[in-house]
Enzyme design. Structure first.
Site, PDB file in Angstrom:
ATOM      1  N   ALA A  71      84.764  16.749  63.624  1.00  0.00           N
ATOM      2  CA  ALA A  71      86.254  16.340  63.993  1.00  0.00           C
ATOM      3  C   ALA A  71      86.926  17.838  63.929  1.00  0.00           C
ATOM      4  CB  ALA A  71      86.742  15.398  62.964  1.00  0.00           C
ATOM      5  N   THR A  72      86.495  18.523  63.085  1.00  0.00           N
ATOM      6  CA  THR A  72      86.943  19.837  62.864  1.00  0.00           C
ATOM      7  C   THR A  72      87.207  20.513  64.105  1.00  0.00           C
ATOM      8  OG1 THR A  72      86.389  20.389  60.417  1.00  0.00           O
ATOM      9  CG2 THR A  72      86.926  22.369  61.895  1.00  0.00           C
ATOM     10  N   GLN A 186      89.137   9.261  60.105  1.00  0.00           N
ATOM     11  CA  GLN A 186      88.835   8.344  58.715  1.00  0.00           C
ATOM     12  C   GLN A 186      89.278   6.980  59.136  1.00  0.00           C
ATOM     13  OE1 GLN A 186      87.722   8.988  55.896  1.00  0.00           O
ATOM     14  NE2 GLN A 186      87.920  11.479  55.926  1.00  0.00           N
ATOM     15  N   CYS A 332      91.138  25.139  45.766  1.00  0.00           N
ATOM     16  CA  CYS A 332      91.090  26.681  45.353  1.00  0.00           C
ATOM     17  C   CYS A 332      91.654  27.463  46.500  1.00  0.00           C
ATOM     18  CB  CYS A 332      89.845  27.230  44.906  1.00  0.00           C
ATOM     19  SG  CYS A 332      89.910  28.893  44.148  1.00  0.00           S
TER      20      CYS A 332
HETATM   21  N1  PMP Z   1      90.079  15.038  59.725  1.00  0.00           N
HETATM   22  C1  PMP Z   1      89.939  14.339  58.938  1.00  0.00           C
HETATM   23  C2  PMP Z   1      90.993  13.294  58.585  1.00  0.00           C
HETATM   24  C3  PMP Z   1      88.898  14.441  58.018  1.00  0.00           C
HETATM   25  O1  PMP Z   1      88.908  13.651  56.989  1.00  0.00           O
HETATM   26  C4  PMP Z   1      87.865  15.369  58.096  1.00  0.00           C
HETATM   27  C5  PMP Z   1      86.672  15.375  57.206  1.00  0.00           C
HETATM   28  N2  PMP Z   1      87.097  15.576  55.846  1.00  0.00           N
HETATM   29  C6  PMP Z   1      88.011  16.188  59.303  1.00  0.00           C
HETATM   30  C7  PMP Z   1      88.763  15.982  60.306  1.00  0.00           C
HETATM   31  C8  PMP Z   1      86.768  17.125  59.480  1.00  0.00           C
HETATM   32  O2  PMP Z   1      85.827  16.539  60.020  1.00  0.00           O
HETATM   33  P1  PMP Z   1      84.357  17.231  60.374  1.00  0.00           P
HETATM   34  O3  PMP Z   1      83.640  17.334  58.837  1.00  0.00           O
HETATM   35  O4  PMP Z   1      83.584  16.418  60.976  1.00  0.00           O
HETATM   36  O5  PMP Z   1      84.460  18.679  60.687  1.00  0.00           O
END
Ligand code: PMP
Length: 392
Positions: A71-72, A186, A332
């Site tokens: 998702a990033t 999520q 941090c």
């Molecule tokens: N968006 C949301 C709302 C997330 O909770 C997360 C992961 N914590 C991400 C994006 C990033 O996802 P990924 O770990 O697949 O890069």
């Protein structure tokens, strides 16, 4: 005591059915999905099947699924792809990105970084004390921007589980002539989500939040929305030219199977997990004084609870409740510990944010684990409170 994992929002365990499919794809699958020979065609067929499952999970078109490394990357592609100028400029003004004050860093930092380069403007939509986007404030913000705007607002918050009014937001954005990206990482698999019915133009999701593999995800878009994006990676032109690079077939197969299972089991799982979460929270509130719930409890994911143990440092609680795993939103930042930006954006004090712990349950959480976790958390909070009082 056995380890108890209550940190599904950070990363959910891989479902054994998914792990089996990934292992099979790795051992049996051979060849590049772009190759014209029979090996390549078999790989491409496996990818197509996964595309169908992912599309069904989010209510989007299979042809609009762009596989990414999570998702990033999907969020970066949506925002950077929108803000990157096309080689034939027809725009009269720089694009604007509007993101909410409680987005994941892969949205908020991307918007900041793009604005820093001067390629676009970036604005932040505030949230209420309940943790959801203030739609009137968003509408007001959009009145002040041009039509060339991408609004990126998550469906469900990772720290509080609070749900945004996605359909209403989509309508406001479209009325303002903008495009709407929704980070549903999520949300999908936990609550019903249908991007076409809700009016989302672009949607991000990730494998490891739906009991699939880590390091694979997707950006799903309508044809028009994807056409408005410029690639952020260049190469062989895979994935509609938006995400070059040989496809991670085994990971994609795993994401597909995870999406298929999530589609089939979402409602039953939500009911079971929601009951366990409610039981967990009720027991903690009954056994401990001064426990507050952060975020609107009437509109949140069934698996998440963000609890403030008043007067108790969250990191100290986390250390003392080991081997029960949960998380605190503090991070941090440039050498100093900063409170969760999500909680402070909702109006909580720094102190309240530092005292808050996120518990997130999921598919493999059992009633026995919840009973054990309650005892452990209660003991940890009592101990930290005692130590805090003695130190004072
Ligand atoms: N968006 C949301 C709302 C997330 O909770 C997360 C992961 N914590 C991400 C994006 C990033 O996802 P990924 O770990 O697949 O890069």
């Amino acid at each position: 005591m056995n380890e108890i994992y209550l940190d599904y929002n950070a990363s959910a365990p891989c479902d054994p059915r998914v792990a089996d499919a990934v292992a099979k794809a790795m051992t049996d699958g051979l060849g590049n999905a772009s190759s014209a020979h029979r090996f390549g065609r078999r790989q491409a067929a496996a990818v197509s099947e996964a595309r169908e499952h992912v599309a069904r999970l989010v209510g989007g078109p299979p042809s609009g699924v762009v596989f990414t490394a999570g998702a990033t990357e999907a969020n970066n592609l949506a925002l950077s792809g929108f803000a990157t100028p096309s080689p034939t400029p027809q725009r009269d003004a720089a694009p604007t990105l509007v993101v909410s004050a409680v987005e994941h860093a892969s949205v908020s930092r991307t918007a900041e970084a793009l604005a820093d380069t001067g390629r676009c403007n970036s604005r932040t939509a505030p949230v209420t004390l309940g943790g959801f986007v203030d739609v009137d404030a968003l509408a007001g913000l959009l009145e002040a921007t041009g039509h060339h705007v991408l609004v990126s607002i998550m469906a469900a918050n990772s720290e509080t589980g609070v749900l945004n009014p996605v359909e209403e937001i989509a309508q406001i954005v479209h009325r303002a002539g903008g495009m709407f990206h929704c980070d549903a990482t999520q949300m999908v698999g936990r609550r019903p989500f249908d991007m076409a019915a809700l009016g989302c133009d672009l949607v991000s999701l990730s494998g490891h939040k739906i009991c699939g593999p880590t390091g694979v995800g997707a950006l799903v878009g309508t044809r028009e929305a994807l056409a408005a994006l410029r690639p952020t990676l260049w190469g062989g032109g895979h994935e509609r030219g938006l995400r070059s690079g040989s496809l991670n077939v085994a990971g994609i197969v795993g994401l597909g199977v995870a999406a298929e299972i999530a589609t089939l089991e979402q409602s039953r799982e939500a009911e079971r997990v929601g009951a366990l979460r409610d039981q967990f929270v009720r027991a903690l509130i009954d056994d401990l004084p001064a426990v507050d719930q952060n975020g609107d409890t009437e509109r949140r994911l069934p698996n998440t609870a963000n609890l403030r143990f008043v007067g108790t440092d969250a990191d100290a609680v986390l250390v003392n409740m080991d081997p029960v795993a949960a998380s605190a939103g503090s991070a941090c930042s440039t050498g100093a510990i900063e409170p969760s930006p999500v909680l402070t954006a909702m109006g909580l004090s720094r102190e309240a944010a530092f005292e808050s712990v996120r518990f997130s349950l999921g598919r493999f959480t059992t009633a026995g684990e919840i009973a054990d976790a309650v005892r452990t958390v209660v003991t940890a909070v009592r101990y930290v409170r005692l130590m805090t009082t003695e130190a004072a």
